[in-house]
Scaffold this active site. Structure first.
Site, PDB file in Angstrom:
ATOM      1  N   ASN A 149       8.213   1.907  -0.457  1.00  0.00           N
ATOM      2  CA  ASN A 149       9.168   2.501   0.469  1.00  0.00           C
ATOM      3  C   ASN A 149       8.548   2.533   1.863  1.00  0.00           C
ATOM      4  OD1 ASN A 149       8.220   5.538   0.932  1.00  0.00           O
ATOM      5  ND2 ASN A 149       7.903   5.046  -1.238  1.00  0.00           N
TER       6      ASN A 149
ATOM      7  N   GLY B 154       0.798  -1.230   0.000  1.00  0.00           N
ATOM      8  CA  GLY B 154       0.000   0.000   0.000  1.00  0.00           C
ATOM      9  C   GLY B 154       0.821   1.265   0.000  1.00  0.00           C
ATOM     10  N   HIS B 155       2.138   1.164   0.106  1.00  0.00           N
ATOM     11  CA  HIS B 155       2.990   2.357   0.208  1.00  0.00           C
ATOM     12  C   HIS B 155       4.277   2.153  -0.571  1.00  0.00           C
ATOM     13  CE1 HIS B 155       5.316   5.617   2.182  1.00  0.00           C
ATOM     14  NE2 HIS B 155       4.126   6.115   2.401  1.00  0.00           N
ATOM     15  N   PHE B 156       4.356   2.207  -1.798  1.00  0.00           N
ATOM     16  CA  PHE B 156       3.299   2.258  -2.797  1.00  0.00           C
ATOM     17  C   PHE B 156       3.531   1.118  -3.753  1.00  0.00           C
ATOM     18  CE2 PHE B 156       3.835   6.540  -1.185  1.00  0.00           C
ATOM     19  CZ  PHE B 156       2.552   6.896  -0.867  1.00  0.00           C
TER      20      PHE B 156
END
Length: 158
Positions: A62, A55-57
């Site tokens: 990262n 989800g990041h990303f």
């Protein structure tokens, strides 16, 4: 007070005995050195399997800033939770100041975190933490953390 030498290390099982964070928010893998009441150094090895990377990303994985801060905090609390009389006690953030993010941390990076305890009085710990990947600065900040069980002993009684 514990009389562990500065070169002492703590594996994941020892970390779990000393502080209260557990999966999925246990964000250090090993304490590579500590001097009780003074300092602690830890590492976190990031793999793409971490819960936050998808989800990041998705197109640029990262480590989120809040995860970096929590890794620093967990190393910082080990500066005093490695002392026998405080082992396993709950902690709470009081303040975080002067936080700086210097580089992106990505899957495959190994974060080295160094914490220094400047003061620990009446259940209030103050100090600074910095981290790096391959010697390159990553994140740093000044922390104030409370140990409620100790702090409560000094609150005025009505």
């Amino acid at each position: 007070m514990s009389e562990a030498p500065a070169a002492a290390t703590l594996d994941i099982n020892a970390i779990i005995r000393h502080q209260r964070n557990r999966f999925p928010v246990l964000l250090i893998d090993r304490v590579t050195a500590f001097d009780p009441g003074k300092s602690a150094t830890a590492i976190k090895c990031y793999t793409y399997n971490e819960w936050f990377f998808p989800g990041h990303f998705e197109d640029d994985p990262n480590v989120p800033g809040f995860v970096q801060i929590e890794s620093l905090a967990q190393t910082f609390i080990m500066t005093f939770l490695c002392m026998d009389e405080y082992q396993g006690m709950k902690t709470s953030f009081v303040s975080i100041d002067k936080v700086k993010f210097k580089r992106k941390i990505v899957p495959g990076d190994v974060l080295t975190i160094e914490a220094t305890l400047r003061s620990f009085k009446r259940g209030i710990a103050m100090g600074s933490v910095r981290s790096a990947v391959d010697g390159e600065p990553a994140c740093s900040g000044d922390f104030v953390v409370a140990v409620p069980a100790i702090l409560d002993r000094f609150k005025p009684r009505t």
